[in-house]
Design an enzyme around this catalytic site. Structure first.
Site, PDB file in Angstrom:
ATOM      1  N   ALA A 182       1.050   6.906  -2.209  1.00  0.00           N
ATOM      2  CA  ALA A 182       2.510   6.807  -2.171  1.00  0.00           C
ATOM      3  C   ALA A 182       3.097   6.403  -3.515  1.00  0.00           C
ATOM      4  O   ALA A 182       4.143   6.935  -3.934  1.00  0.00           O
ATOM      5  CB  ALA A 182       2.926   5.806  -1.082  1.00  0.00           C
ATOM      6  N   ASP A 183       2.462   5.473  -4.206  1.00  0.00           N
ATOM      7  CA  ASP A 183       2.970   4.966  -5.481  1.00  0.00           C
ATOM      8  C   ASP A 183       3.237   6.093  -6.482  1.00  0.00           C
ATOM      9  O   ASP A 183       4.149   6.007  -7.315  1.00  0.00           O
ATOM     10  CB  ASP A 183       1.971   4.003  -6.109  1.00  0.00           C
ATOM     11  CG  ASP A 183       1.303   3.075  -5.125  1.00  0.00           C
ATOM     12  OD1 ASP A 183       0.992   1.943  -5.506  1.00  0.00           O
ATOM     13  OD2 ASP A 183       1.050   3.488  -3.978  1.00  0.00           O
ATOM     14  N   ALA A 184       2.418   7.147  -6.409  1.00  0.00           N
ATOM     15  CA  ALA A 184       2.526   8.243  -7.376  1.00  0.00           C
ATOM     16  C   ALA A 184       3.899   8.898  -7.352  1.00  0.00           C
ATOM     17  O   ALA A 184       4.333   9.467  -8.359  1.00  0.00           O
ATOM     18  CB  ALA A 184       1.446   9.291  -7.099  1.00  0.00           C
TER      19      ALA A 184
END
Length: 395
Positions: A182-184
């Site tokens: 998700a962070d990407a």
């Protein structure tokens, strides 16, 4: 060590079962902790703020943003200046440069770019090593020097010329060569969209659009309107039996949506899809705010995660305030959420300007020292402040 948030098997709470074990009290402090700082606010001393008249003044917002930025600039960590930990802080400082008349913030960011020679991190495909591109592109918008964007353009052209597969299984050894966590979605897509705006070449936005929706189809829970951090969380459960949705992971996503939408043209075919996902996530996040104004690290099990945490909450506050300012969210419904969150966040800034209660690098809800701080947490706070400042009439 990898500078992306840790893999699930690096997080002490996971013990090889499908049941998530809840927070640990003895998490290792972040390297950015300063044990000589003023004693931290504890969770029990945050003043409950819901329902109170706490609309801040523009001057008060700018003052506390400046103090938080000054503390972080004066207490740099050893994290790479081309890595994501600092890049998220730089995004916040660049937002502050549009609010503050003090040239020192712009000068500090220009020095970062020059010292980095406008280069990205070494890993060609890893989104964490692309996050600093957002700083370079923002600086380009002011100084218009092609040297600032050329290395980013060359890297992205290489990725387009030699694409990786779209298999997002996080257990693969090369999972970080694609947007499989998700962070990407905060680290990379906004820069691709911004590069299309700067260059006039639509191919960068087109590829970011394609890959965003591949990641969304894989990690986005359409029932909960939240993102799993990565595929290893599909079968994890909180102590209360709910799915595990990490606060900062979803903060990265909705903040990434906001930053992406800044550069998606009004007539772009998928603009409406981005706006819908933004509104759907915002509506869900609104319902999960706690009485003290913040969000728990485990979004669907607040009782198991009572600890105050400011990085996920900072990104939520930023995104919701941005949505109001852009006319995507109803002001009457969402302003109270933003103002209660902002008030709670400001209670976590110490007299010396240090923002505390920032969960260290991780991948899931977990316990940590109350004094913990990190550059990305300050970046989220500054992004939030920049939008709150506009919301209360700051010019």
């Amino acid at each position: 060590p990898s500078y992306q948030d840790l893999h699930p098997n690096d997080v002490g709470n996971f013990r090889g079962t499908n049941a998530y074990q809840g927070p640990t009290a003895s998490a290792t402090p972040s390297t950015s902790d300063n044990n000589n700082s003023t004693p931290a606010t504890t969770p029990s001393t945050l003043t409950p703020v819901q329902g109170m008249n706490i609309t801040p003044t523009p001057a008060a917002v700018l003052d506390i943003m400046s103090r938080a930025a000054d503390w972080q600039l004066g207490n740099p960590t050893t994290d790479p200046t081309k890595g994501w930990v600092n890049a998220a802080f730089y995004d916040g400082v660049m937002a502050l440069t549009k609010t503050s008349k003090d040239a020192k913030y712009f000068d500090a960011m220009l020095n970062v770019g020059q010292d980095n020679r406008w280069q990205l991190g070494q890993r060609i495909y890893n989104a964490d090593d692309h996050a600093v591109a957002q700083l370079y592109l923002d600086l380009y918008e002011i100084q218009k020097s092609t040297d600032m964007v050329q290395p980013t353009r060359e890297r992205y052209d290489e990725i387009l010329d030699f694409p990786k597969s779209d298999n997002l299984d996080f257990t693969l050894s090369d999972h970080d060569n694609r947007w499989s966590w998700a962070d990407a979605l905060f680290m990379d897509p906004p820069a691709w969209a911004h590069l299309s705006k700067i260059t006039g070449d639509p191919k960068y936005l087109a590829d970011a659009d394609r890959r965003w929706w591949i990641t969304s189809a894989y990690l986005y829970d359409k029932d909960e309107h939240l993102y799993y951090r990565d595929s290893t969380f599909f079968t994890k459960q909180e102590p209360n039996g709910q799915k595990v949705f990490w606060s900062r992971g979803n903060g990265w996503v909705i903040a990434g949506l906001a930053r992406m939408l800044e550069y998606v043209p009004a007539d772009f075919p998928d603009r409406a899809k981005f706006e819908k996902q933004f509104r759907d996530m915002a509506a869900k996040i609104k319902t999960l705010q706690q009485p003290d104004g913040l969000w728990p690290t485990g979004l669907l099990d607040a009782n198991s995660h009572p600890q105050v945490e400011t990085s996920g909450s900072g990104f939520f506050t930023y995104a919701l305030a941005w949505g109001i300012n852009q006319g995507l969210l109803d002001k009457a419904q969402y302003s109270p959420v933003v103002f209660t969150a902002w008030d709670a966040l400001t209670q976590c800034v110490q007299a010396d300007g240090k923002l505390i209660h920032v969960q260290p690098v991780g991948a899931a809800p977990t316990g940590f020292p109350d004094t913990s701080s990190a550059p990305y947490g300050v970046g989220a706070f500054l992004l939030a402040g920049s939008e709150v400042y506009k919301l209360v009439g700051g010019k």
